[in-house]
Design a protein around this motif. Structure first.
Motif, short mmCIF file in Angstrom:
data_model
loop_
_atom_site.label_atom_id
_atom_site.label_comp_id
_atom_site.label_asym_id
_atom_site.label_seq_id
_atom_site.Cartn_x
_atom_site.Cartn_y
_atom_site.Cartn_z
N TRP A 1 0.84 -1.21 0.00
CA TRP A 1 0.00 0.00 0.00
C TRP A 1 0.87 1.25 0.00
O TRP A 1 0.57 2.21 -0.72
CB TRP A 1 -0.95 -0.01 1.19
N LEU A 2 1.94 1.25 0.77
CA LEU A 2 2.87 2.37 0.77
C LEU A 2 3.58 2.46 -0.59
O LEU A 2 3.76 3.55 -1.13
CB LEU A 2 3.90 2.22 1.90
N GLY A 3 3.95 1.31 -1.14
CA GLY A 3 4.56 1.28 -2.46
C GLY A 3 3.64 1.85 -3.52
O GLY A 3 4.07 2.59 -4.41
N ALA A 4 2.35 1.54 -3.44
CA ALA A 4 1.38 2.06 -4.39
C ALA A 4 1.26 3.57 -4.27
O ALA A 4 1.20 4.29 -5.27
CB ALA A 4 0.02 1.41 -4.17
N PHE A 5 1.24 4.06 -3.04
CA PHE A 5 1.15 5.51 -2.83
C PHE A 5 2.39 6.20 -3.37
O PHE A 5 2.30 7.23 -4.05
CB PHE A 5 0.96 5.81 -1.34
N LEU A 6 3.58 5.65 -3.10
CA LEU A 6 4.82 6.24 -3.59
C LEU A 6 4.88 6.19 -5.12
O LEU A 6 5.36 7.14 -5.75
CB LEU A 6 6.03 5.52 -2.99
N PHE A 7 4.40 5.09 -5.72
CA PHE A 7 4.34 5.00 -7.17
C PHE A 7 3.49 6.13 -7.72
O PHE A 7 3.87 6.82 -8.67
CB PHE A 7 3.77 3.64 -7.59
N GLY A 8 2.32 6.35 -7.12
CA GLY A 8 1.44 7.44 -7.56
C GLY A 8 2.08 8.80 -7.35
O GLY A 8 1.94 9.69 -8.19
N LEU A 9 2.81 8.97 -6.26
CA LEU A 9 3.46 10.23 -5.97
C LEU A 9 4.47 10.58 -7.07
O LEU A 9 4.49 11.71 -7.57
CB LEU A 9 4.17 10.11 -4.61
#
Length: 141
Positions: free
Chosen positions: A121-129
């Motif tokens: 979930w953190l990886g997904a957020f960072l990818f979006g960032l």
């Protein structure tokens, strides 16, 4: 501003990147990233929620850039992109020509690994960032 105006602005904001040709190559990587995060047994609603987390990262990234340019720098992002884009595209052209002739301009540059997270979930957020930061200059103004 009515609810219909807000809805129209939201939909047009979602559709804007579809008109930016330089963003189109990023979509397969985005979809592959999402697909790689789940095994075949995951439920579809979790997959959709994961996509929403990536979208949240994009929205936060764009909001932060907007906040920096409107409050701290007090400069127009359009003007800054107008100055930086030709420089960036010129640099990419030079690097492309060097790579075509098998000259690696990065062999003397120290390598940095991208941070990996154990939390998808953190990886997904960072990818979006980072996706949001990449697409800002590509969006038609």
């Amino acid at each position: 501003m009515g609810l219909a105006d807000i809805g129209t602005a939201f939909i047009l904001g979602l559709l804007t990147p579809l008109g930016a040709v330089c963003v189109l190559p990023l979509y397969p990587g985005f979809l592959a990233y999402l697909a790689n995060q789940f095994s075949g047994g995951e439920k579809k609603h979790v997959f959709a929620l994961f996509g929403l987390v990536v979208s949240l990262g994009v929205i936060v990234s764009m909001a932060l850039v907007g906040l920096v340019f409107t409050t701290i720098l007090q400069a127009s992002l359009t003007n800054v992109i107008g100055i930086l884009s030709p420089i960036a595209f010129g640099l990419l052209t030079v690097i492309s020509v060097l790579l075509i002739f098998n000259v690696n301009p990065f062999k003397f540059v120290p390598k940095v690994k991208s941070p990996l997270t154990k939390n998808p979930w953190l990886g997904a957020f960072l990818f979006g960032l980072f996706f949001g930061a990449i697409v800002i200059p590509c969006n038609p103004l």
